[in-house]
Scaffold this motif. Structure first.
Motif, PDB file in Angstrom:
ATOM      1  N   CYS A  40       3.080 -32.150   7.683  1.00 11.47           N
ATOM      2  CA  CYS A  40       2.791 -33.481   8.229  1.00 11.47           C
ATOM      3  C   CYS A  40       2.328 -34.441   7.138  1.00 11.47           C
ATOM      4  O   CYS A  40       2.741 -35.609   7.117  1.00 11.47           O
ATOM      5  N   TYR A  43       5.296 -35.502   5.066  1.00 15.83           N
ATOM      6  CA  TYR A  43       6.083 -36.490   5.814  1.00 15.83           C
ATOM      7  C   TYR A  43       5.408 -37.861   5.779  1.00 15.83           C
ATOM      8  O   TYR A  43       6.058 -38.877   5.519  1.00 15.83           O
ATOM      9  N   LEU A  44       4.093 -37.901   6.053  1.00 19.32           N
ATOM     10  CA  LEU A  44       3.389 -39.177   6.067  1.00 19.32           C
ATOM     11  C   LEU A  44       3.402 -39.863   4.708  1.00 19.32           C
ATOM     12  O   LEU A  44       3.575 -41.086   4.625  1.00 19.32           O
ATOM     13  N   ILE A  65      -4.633 -39.460   2.855  1.00 21.80           N
ATOM     14  CA  ILE A  65      -3.696 -38.406   3.259  1.00 21.80           C
ATOM     15  C   ILE A  65      -3.437 -37.460   2.093  1.00 21.80           C
ATOM     16  O   ILE A  65      -3.376 -36.240   2.269  1.00 21.80           O
ATOM     17  N   SER A 129      -6.109 -46.212  11.204  1.00 20.40           N
ATOM     18  CA  SER A 129      -4.732 -46.600  11.515  1.00 20.40           C
ATOM     19  C   SER A 129      -4.676 -47.578  12.678  1.00 20.40           C
ATOM     20  O   SER A 129      -3.645 -48.175  12.933  1.00 20.40           O
TER      21      SER A 129
END
Length: 134
Positions: A40, A43-44, A65, A129
């Motif tokens: 994840c 991907y981010l 991240i 976010s």
């Protein structure tokens, strides 16, 4: 991710008579969730770079991240294998019944602290976010 560390693992240890089995199951779940976290995060990071280009590297979200990904990698490829080796060295006895107890407990504590830091950073990412608490 939170449910594994803060709910599932304590339930396993509280309800299974065999602590070694509880630890084995919890460890396998942490390993699976670690791989999911790495995927994840990758991907981010790619998404942020594709969407924002070079500006992504100036984004606090990108760095949060990335730090979470690095902490996961440190746990997955450093701490967890070390703890598994300590367990293997203790076999056929449980690691907590051997002279390796203190080393295992120290690494388990470090792992727990990293997991807590990752959880707090994850909460920060969700809230930051703008999608987390609406």
């Amino acid at each position: 991710m939170w449910s594994i560390g803060y709910m599932v693992a304590p339930v396993l240890f509280a309800n299974l008579a065999d602590r070694q089995l509880a630890g084995l199951l919890a460890g396998k779940m942490f390993a699976l969730i670690g791989w999911l976290g790495l995927g994840c995060a990758a991907y981010l990071l790619i998404f942020l770079v594709v969407r924002g280009g070079v500006r992504a590297f100036r984004s606090a979200m990108f760095w949060l991240i990335l730090v979470m990904m690095l902490l996961t990698a440190a746990s997955q490829f450093g701490i967890q294998p070390l703890m598994a080796q300590l367990k293997a060295n203790a076999w056929p006895r449980e690691v907590m019944e051997t002279v390796l107890r203190d080393r295992f407990a120290a690494w388990h504590g470090i792992s727990s602290i990293l997991y807590l830091v990752q959880s707090m950073l994850g909460l920060w990412v969700v809230v930051w976010s703008g999608r987390g608490l609406k």
